[in-house]
Design a protein around this motif. Structure first.
Motif, PDB file in Angstrom:
ATOM      1  N   MET A   1      45.993  -0.972 -22.832  1.00  0.00           N
ATOM      2  CA  MET A   1      45.898  -1.805 -21.635  1.00  0.00           C
ATOM      3  C   MET A   1      45.846  -3.275 -22.047  1.00  0.00           C
ATOM      4  SD  MET A   1      41.965  -0.938 -20.529  1.00  0.00           S
ATOM      5  CE  MET A   1      42.249   0.816 -20.787  1.00  0.00           C
ATOM      6  N   PHE A   3      44.897  -7.134 -20.618  1.00  0.00           N
ATOM      7  CA  PHE A   3      44.245  -7.929 -19.593  1.00  0.00           C
ATOM      8  C   PHE A   3      44.751  -9.373 -19.567  1.00  0.00           C
ATOM      9  CE2 PHE A   3      40.272  -5.105 -20.256  1.00  0.00           C
ATOM     10  CZ  PHE A   3      40.841  -4.105 -19.465  1.00  0.00           C
ATOM     11  N   THR A  92      44.631  -7.149 -11.377  1.00  0.00           N
ATOM     12  CA  THR A  92      44.298  -7.746 -12.667  1.00  0.00           C
ATOM     13  C   THR A  92      44.562  -9.248 -12.656  1.00  0.00           C
ATOM     14  OG1 THR A  92      44.915  -5.665 -13.732  1.00  0.00           O
ATOM     15  CG2 THR A  92      44.659  -7.579 -15.158  1.00  0.00           C
ATOM     16  N   LEU A 329      34.767  -7.748 -18.644  1.00  0.00           N
ATOM     17  CA  LEU A 329      35.665  -6.734 -19.204  1.00  0.00           C
ATOM     18  C   LEU A 329      35.638  -5.460 -18.376  1.00  0.00           C
ATOM     19  CD1 LEU A 329      35.013  -7.221 -23.021  1.00  0.00           C
ATOM     20  CD2 LEU A 329      37.137  -7.699 -21.786  1.00  0.00           C
ATOM     21  N   HIS A 333      38.904  -3.982 -16.449  1.00  0.00           N
ATOM     22  CA  HIS A 333      39.291  -2.590 -16.672  1.00  0.00           C
ATOM     23  C   HIS A 333      39.468  -1.861 -15.348  1.00  0.00           C
ATOM     24  CE1 HIS A 333      38.116   1.722 -17.729  1.00  0.00           C
ATOM     25  NE2 HIS A 333      39.287   1.543 -18.301  1.00  0.00           N
ATOM     26  N   TRP A 336      42.631  -3.118 -13.639  1.00  0.00           N
ATOM     27  CA  TRP A 336      43.818  -2.560 -14.295  1.00  0.00           C
ATOM     28  C   TRP A 336      44.036  -1.104 -13.868  1.00  0.00           C
ATOM     29  CZ3 TRP A 336      44.645   1.460 -17.765  1.00  0.00           C
ATOM     30  CH2 TRP A 336      45.899   1.487 -18.389  1.00  0.00           C
ATOM     31  N   ALA A 349      35.408   3.718 -12.186  1.00  0.00           N
ATOM     32  CA  ALA A 349      35.319   2.361 -12.741  1.00  0.00           C
ATOM     33  C   ALA A 349      34.887   1.358 -11.679  1.00  0.00           C
ATOM     34  CB  ALA A 349      36.663   1.954 -13.342  1.00  0.00           C
TER      35      ALA A 349
END
Length: 416
Positions: A1, A3, A92, A329, A333, A336, A349
């Motif tokens: 992934m 970012f 994101t 973070l 995550h 995303w 999440a």
């Protein structure tokens, strides 16, 4: 992934930060002092300060407008209603923009990217008919009106949304609405013209198919704002949180969103990205609190030393930096994962950040208050209001306990 920001998002982020620094920061205290003076004198503390309109016009002229619009649903709206680049952003890409706005109490409103309007506009984008979009979405996108979301009720434990008792019953070509809602954010603003109401339609259906979302014009006969609520002493002008009664309110059946009994389906589509927005704004708030804490710790002395060198304060500042970065973070995550699709991993999440980020923000803000001493508890600094906002977020969009249950259910499911 990955970012890293897209080139477009990186450009927007730099411009949003510059706008906040050069246009909003110099006048934000003036806006707050105006509200405070109006409240204390018994004047109109709800009508937005003229500076907000001026700054909104500047933001829109620069293409920094409706930045929340999602990439997959924006269509022509982004191009028609001011978003730079003519298209929406992924979760994101939008997350750091929300953080930059979150450092200011009024910035989200100035960029037309404030709750609950963003969530309500996303509902209309995803689920509204062409007529509903024309009548309500487009004025919201232009910033001409505001909205409120009427879900929580005072008589039931609203952490379990299936217990909501207010009703929305189809009666011929109308919907008959009765009940009482509270903590309906946005009701204090005189520009609030449309309410998204969630009510019980069929008590005999499956528990997640009993409720319906309906668009209710604020001026409908039978709609009464009973009072504006404080949150730990703050009214949160110019939007605020209201308690509102619906007494035999009738609206056309065409005001139903998506269909009868589909409120929970809409709510799930609305709340995922909205929670990312909330959490990134809270991270921006925590960053601002840490900035204030560092400035105070270096500028004030006690016992012959800067406060930064006393009582383990360096370690507290270091821990705050670690906590903010960790939370950021986690949110990226979650954003995303949402961009990949609404999987069980994404659902977990989002619940994880909803538990973690407000707690982190509270810890950082509390540390900043402590370093400011008694001044941190006053309105001379924005820390007390920031603490209230972060504390409220532990309840808004689902309390910690509900989100922990979601996380645990998904985690335990891996082993069953």
């Amino acid at each position: 992934m990955d970012f890293s920001l897209s080139p477009r998002a990186a450009d927007l982020l730099a411009r949003v930060r510059a706008f906040v620094e050069t246009e909003i920061d110099p006048v934000e205290e003036q806006i707050h002092q105006h509200i405070k003076a109006q409240r204390e004198s018994g004047g109109d503390n709800w009508t937005p300060h003229p500076l907000i309109r001026e700054l909104q016009a500047k933001a829109r002229a620069q293409g920094l407008w409706n930045l929340f619009l999602p990439a997959e649903h924006a269509g022509s709206y982004a191009a028609d209603f001011g978003t730079d680049g003519g298209e929406g952003l992924t979760n994101t890409d939008y997350a750091p923009l929300a953080e930059a706005m979150g450092a200011s109490f009024v910035a989200p409103l100035i960029f037309n990217s404030n709750a609950p309007d963003t969530g309500n506009m996303e509902v209309l984008l995803r689920y509204g008919t062409a007529d509903q979009r024309s009548q309500w979405l487009e004025p919201l996108l232009r910033g001409e009106i505001r909205s409120a979301f009427c879900m929580t009720e005072p008589e039931v434990a609203s952490s379990d949304a299936t217990t909501m008792a207010a009703t929305a019953v189809v009666d011929g070509d109308e919907v008959l609405i009765n009940g009482r809602k509270w903590f309906s954010t946005g009701l204090g603003n005189p520009d609030c013209k449309i309410l998204v109401f969630m009510g019980l339609t069929n008590p005999d259906a499956d528990r997640h198919s009993r409720h319906t979302m309906v668009l209710v014009p604020r001026d409908s006969p039978g709609v009464t704002v009973d009072r504006m609520l404080t949150t730990m002493g703050y009214y949160d002008e110019p939007l605020g949180h209201g308690e509102v009664s619906f007494d035999n309110v009738r609206v056309p059946v065409g005001n139903i969103l998506l269909g009868e009994g589909r409120a929970f389906e809409i709510a799930q589509g609305r709340l995922g990205p909205g929670r990312v927005h909330h959490c990134m704004r809270a991270i921006g708030l925590a960053e601002h609190a840490l900035d204030l804490a560092c400035a105070r710790a270096l500028s004030r002395k006690a016992f012959g030393k800067p406060i930064a060198s006393l009582g383990g304060n360096r370690e507290r500042i270091a821990d705050a930096r670690i906590a903010i970065n960790r939370s950021r973070l986690l949110v990226l995550h979650a954003a995303w994962l949402l961009d990949q699709g609404l999987s069980r991993e994404a659902i977990s999440a989002v619940s994880e950040i909803k538990v973690e980020v407000p707690r982190m923000a509270l810890d950082v803000i509390d540390m900043a208050i402590q370093l400011h001493g008694g001044a941190g508890m006053t309105d001379d600094f924005p820390l007390a209001a920031a603490y209230v906002g972060a504390r409220s977020l532990r309840l808004a969009d689902g309390p910690d306990e509900v989100h922990r249950n979601v996380i645990a259910k998904i985690e335990l499911g891996k082993h069953q």
